[in-house]
Design an enzyme around this catalytic site. Structure first.
Site, PDB file in Angstrom:
ATOM      1  N   GLY A  31     -25.797   1.932   2.649  1.00 20.69           N
ATOM      2  CA  GLY A  31     -24.858   2.599   1.737  1.00 20.69           C
ATOM      3  C   GLY A  31     -25.136   2.213   0.301  1.00 20.69           C
ATOM      4  O   GLY A  31     -25.022   1.044  -0.079  1.00 20.69           O
ATOM      5  N   GLY A  66     -23.648   3.560  -2.555  1.00 23.91           N
ATOM      6  CA  GLY A  66     -22.641   4.206  -3.393  1.00 23.91           C
ATOM      7  C   GLY A  66     -22.273   3.314  -4.560  1.00 23.91           C
ATOM      8  O   GLY A  66     -23.098   2.534  -5.066  1.00 23.91           O
ATOM      9  N   ASN A  67     -21.023   3.407  -4.981  1.00 15.87           N
ATOM     10  CA  ASN A  67     -20.587   2.666  -6.172  1.00 15.87           C
ATOM     11  C   ASN A  67     -20.835   1.171  -6.038  1.00 15.87           C
ATOM     12  O   ASN A  67     -21.342   0.537  -6.945  1.00 15.87           O
ATOM     13  CB  ASN A  67     -19.095   2.912  -6.412  1.00 15.87           C
ATOM     14  N   VAL A  68     -20.477   0.596  -4.893  1.00 12.31           N
ATOM     15  CA  VAL A  68     -20.650  -0.849  -4.718  1.00 12.31           C
ATOM     16  C   VAL A  68     -22.088  -1.172  -4.306  1.00 12.31           C
ATOM     17  O   VAL A  68     -22.714  -2.068  -4.865  1.00 12.31           O
ATOM     18  CB  VAL A  68     -19.660  -1.409  -3.671  1.00 12.31           C
ATOM     19  N   LYS A  77       0.876  -1.180   0.000  1.00 11.42           N
ATOM     20  CA  LYS A  77       0.000   0.000   0.000  1.00 11.42           C
ATOM     21  C   LYS A  77       0.906   1.221   0.000  1.00 11.42           C
ATOM     22  O   LYS A  77       2.053   1.161   0.454  1.00 11.42           O
ATOM     23  CB  LYS A  77      -0.851  -0.007   1.278  1.00 11.42           C
TER      24      LYS A  77
HETATM   25  P1  NAD Z   1     -18.928   5.108  -1.977  1.00 13.83           P
HETATM   26  O1  NAD Z   1     -18.293   6.267  -1.317  1.00 13.83           O
HETATM   27  O2  NAD Z   1     -19.235   5.178  -3.436  1.00 13.83           O
HETATM   28  O3  NAD Z   1     -20.315   4.734  -1.245  1.00 13.83           O
HETATM   29  C1  NAD Z   1     -20.516   4.804   0.120  1.00 13.83           C
HETATM   30  C2  NAD Z   1     -21.974   5.200   0.322  1.00 13.83           C
HETATM   31  O4  NAD Z   1     -22.261   5.135   1.713  1.00 13.83           O
HETATM   32  C3  NAD Z   1     -22.289   6.620  -0.138  1.00 13.83           C
HETATM   33  O5  NAD Z   1     -23.446   6.612  -0.962  1.00 13.83           O
HETATM   34  C4  NAD Z   1     -22.528   7.372   1.169  1.00 13.83           C
HETATM   35  O6  NAD Z   1     -23.458   8.437   1.029  1.00 13.83           O
HETATM   36  C5  NAD Z   1     -23.055   6.272   2.049  1.00 13.83           C
HETATM   37  N1  NAD Z   1     -22.946   6.519   3.480  1.00 13.83           N
HETATM   38  C6  NAD Z   1     -21.964   7.169   4.169  1.00 13.83           C
HETATM   39  N2  NAD Z   1     -22.244   7.184   5.479  1.00 13.83           N
HETATM   40  C7  NAD Z   1     -23.401   6.496   5.636  1.00 13.83           C
HETATM   41  C8  NAD Z   1     -24.193   6.165   6.769  1.00 13.83           C
HETATM   42  N3  NAD Z   1     -23.869   6.530   8.005  1.00 13.83           N
HETATM   43  N4  NAD Z   1     -25.320   5.444   6.563  1.00 13.83           N
HETATM   44  C9  NAD Z   1     -25.693   5.065   5.321  1.00 13.83           C
HETATM   45  N5  NAD Z   1     -24.985   5.384   4.216  1.00 13.83           N
HETATM   46  C10 NAD Z   1     -23.858   6.088   4.374  1.00 13.83           C
HETATM   47  O7  NAD Z   1     -17.996   3.864  -1.647  1.00 13.83           O
HETATM   48  P2  NAD Z   1     -17.944   2.448  -2.376  1.00 13.83           P
HETATM   49  O8  NAD Z   1     -16.861   2.472  -3.402  1.00 13.83           O
HETATM   50  O9  NAD Z   1     -19.311   2.048  -2.770  1.00 13.83           O
HETATM   51  O10 NAD Z   1     -17.437   1.515  -1.195  1.00 13.83           O
HETATM   52  C11 NAD Z   1     -18.317   1.141  -0.148  1.00 13.83           C
HETATM   53  C12 NAD Z   1     -17.533   0.367   0.901  1.00 13.83           C
HETATM   54  O11 NAD Z   1     -16.947  -0.781   0.301  1.00 13.83           O
HETATM   55  C13 NAD Z   1     -16.380   1.146   1.536  1.00 13.83           C
HETATM   56  O12 NAD Z   1     -16.246   0.741   2.881  1.00 13.83           O
HETATM   57  C14 NAD Z   1     -15.173   0.673   0.752  1.00 13.83           C
HETATM   58  O13 NAD Z   1     -13.988   0.767   1.499  1.00 13.83           O
HETATM   59  C15 NAD Z   1     -15.537  -0.780   0.497  1.00 13.83           C
HETATM   60  N6  NAD Z   1     -14.866  -1.343  -0.687  1.00 13.83           N
HETATM   61  C16 NAD Z   1     -15.064  -0.783  -1.903  1.00 13.83           C
HETATM   62  C17 NAD Z   1     -14.434  -1.340  -3.020  1.00 13.83           C
HETATM   63  C18 NAD Z   1     -14.648  -0.762  -4.392  1.00 13.83           C
HETATM   64  O14 NAD Z   1     -14.327  -1.439  -5.385  1.00 13.83           O
HETATM   65  N7  NAD Z   1     -15.201   0.434  -4.529  1.00 13.83           N
HETATM   66  C19 NAD Z   1     -13.598  -2.466  -2.869  1.00 13.83           C
HETATM   67  C20 NAD Z   1     -13.447  -3.044  -1.603  1.00 13.83           C
HETATM   68  C21 NAD Z   1     -14.091  -2.463  -0.511  1.00 13.83           C
END
Ligand code: NAD
Length: 349
Positions: free
Chosen positions: A182, A184-186, A80
């Site tokens: 949540g 978001g993207n995932v 990292k």
């Molecule tokens: P993101 O930032 O796109 O989405 C996160 C979502 O959570 C957002 O829509 C945000 O508004 C919401 N959120 C924040 N606080 C909140 C709360 N208290 N209650 C409800 N919703 C809330 O992130 P992502 O890329 O979708 O990743 C989500 C999680 O998965 C993160 O923990 C990230 O570390 C983990 N992750 C992501 C990936 C990836 O490929 N993007 C890979 C491995 C792990």
């Protein structure tokens, strides 16, 4: 300042401090373990309050990548990097060129990728000085957008179905109630897959637009962010923040399965043990959210998305092995996942 005695040091092979006075770069690259292959991990840019905080973060994240890559059977180790700085105000192309030169000096022992605070554009700047960059889309496969999130969601979906199968004997999701924290993207991609598989969605997000999209496009039921962890659901999928399973929330959880994307869902290891005692089946986060790193690897190797997806499907067998061992040995699934990863990468010491 401590390094060797930091709780996350754990026999790191190499820790490099990179500075460049001309661009103001202050970065740390941590290579935890390369037994299975070169280390791969994201480059995080963050305005750390102290250098000690940055060191602890890079060591913790780098160690985590060793475990994640080992359990998803990639020929990679864990590494990292962190840049100390504010991604909103401190980014310049020359800063990322200096990062690229620092990575190049490691001769391929560390492969960088995007992370919190860095973007595909930043990776392209780094790539001007080193070829050890993952996740840059060469545009040859139209199904590849450069965003690992749909692949992460696919792995979570596979892991979640395996958990349902282990607990109930069938992985049919028709009518199952899944609470997704949540969107978001995932989280949103996961919701779409669950919806297509016939599940009923209960969702919460701090972003009202994300909630609106899930309710209108996927027929989800919205609840408040304070309710989502304790709703009456079969499965809870944390896809927002870490530490959501903690002393306060754990007693309120009604779901029998926890399977989501968020990193570090358990505030402490003991919460994994508590879930086991409660009869809640927890699919360890780093095992089922490894789809993104698989895609970064295949993208870098120039191999098609179909191969990425086939590889991601192997998460099902791994998580099943973890569930079976945990049940046999009366251990938490998180404990078993860590030991299995250590067997695979050959932990010593
Ligand atoms: P993101 O930032 O796109 O989405 C996160 C979502 O959570 C957002 O829509 C945000 O508004 C919401 N959120 C924040 N606080 C909140 C709360 N208290 N209650 C409800 N919703 C809330 O992130 P992502 O890329 O979708 O990743 C989500 C999680 O998965 C993160 O923990 C990230 O570390 C983990 N992750 C992501 C990936 C990836 O490929 N993007 C890979 C491995 C792990």
């Amino acid at each position: 300042m401590t390094i060797f005695s930091d709780s996350a040091f754990d026999n790191h092979e190499q820790v490099v401090f990179a500075s460049d006075p001309e661009t103001g770069l202050k970065a740390i690259i941590a290579v935890h373990n390369t037994n299975l292959g070169p280390s791969l991990g994201g480059c995080r840019m963050w305005p750390y309050a102290s250098e000690q905080e940055a060191i602890h973060d890079v060591l913790r994240l780098s160690r985590g990548m060793t475990y994640k890559s080992a359990l998803v059977n990639l020929p990679l180790g864990g590494g990292k990097s962190v840049i100390i700085g504010n991604p909103r105000s401190h980014k310049t192309p020359s800063l990322f060129h200096a990062v690229g030169r620092a990575i190049e000096r490691l001769n391929g022992r560390y492969i960088v990728a995007e992370d919190v605070g860095t973007s595909p554009t930043d990776m392209q700047e780094i790539a001007r000085h080193t070829r050890h960059v993952g996740g840059i889309n060469d545009g040859k496969d139209a199904k590849r957008t450069g965003d690992p999130s749909p692949f992460t969601a696919y792995g979570v979906f596979i892991g979640l179905k395996e958990a349902v199968k282990f607990k109930q004997g069938s992985d049919d999701l028709t009518g199952m109630r899944v609470a997704v924290q949540g969107l978001g993207n995932v989280g949103f991609h996961l919701c779409a897959m669950l919806h297509n598989a016939g599940a009923e969605l209960i969702v919460a997000d701090i972003n009202p637009a994300a909630v609106e999209r899930a309710t209108t496009e996927l027929g989800a039921t919205a609840v408040s962010i304070d309710e989502i962890l304790s709703v009456n659901a079969d499965i809870l999928a944390p896809c927002a923040l870490g530490g959501v399973i903690n002393d306060t929330s754990i007693a309120q959880i009604k779901a029998g399965i926890i399977a989501g994307a968020a990193n570090n869902q358990l505030e402490a290891d003991r919460h994994g043990e508590m879930l086991r005692e409660m009869g809640v089946l927890y699919a360890p986060d780093y095992v089922i959210n490894a789809g993104g790193v698989v895609e970064v690897h295949y993208c870098r190797e120039g191999r098609p998305v179909a191969e990425t997806n086939r590889h991601i499907e192997s998460i099902g067998a791994t998580v099943r092995e973890i569930f079976e061992r945990a049940a046999r040995d009366n251990k938490s699934t998180g404990f078993v996942a860590d030991r299995l990863a250590e067997e695979r990468f050959g932990k010593t010491g």
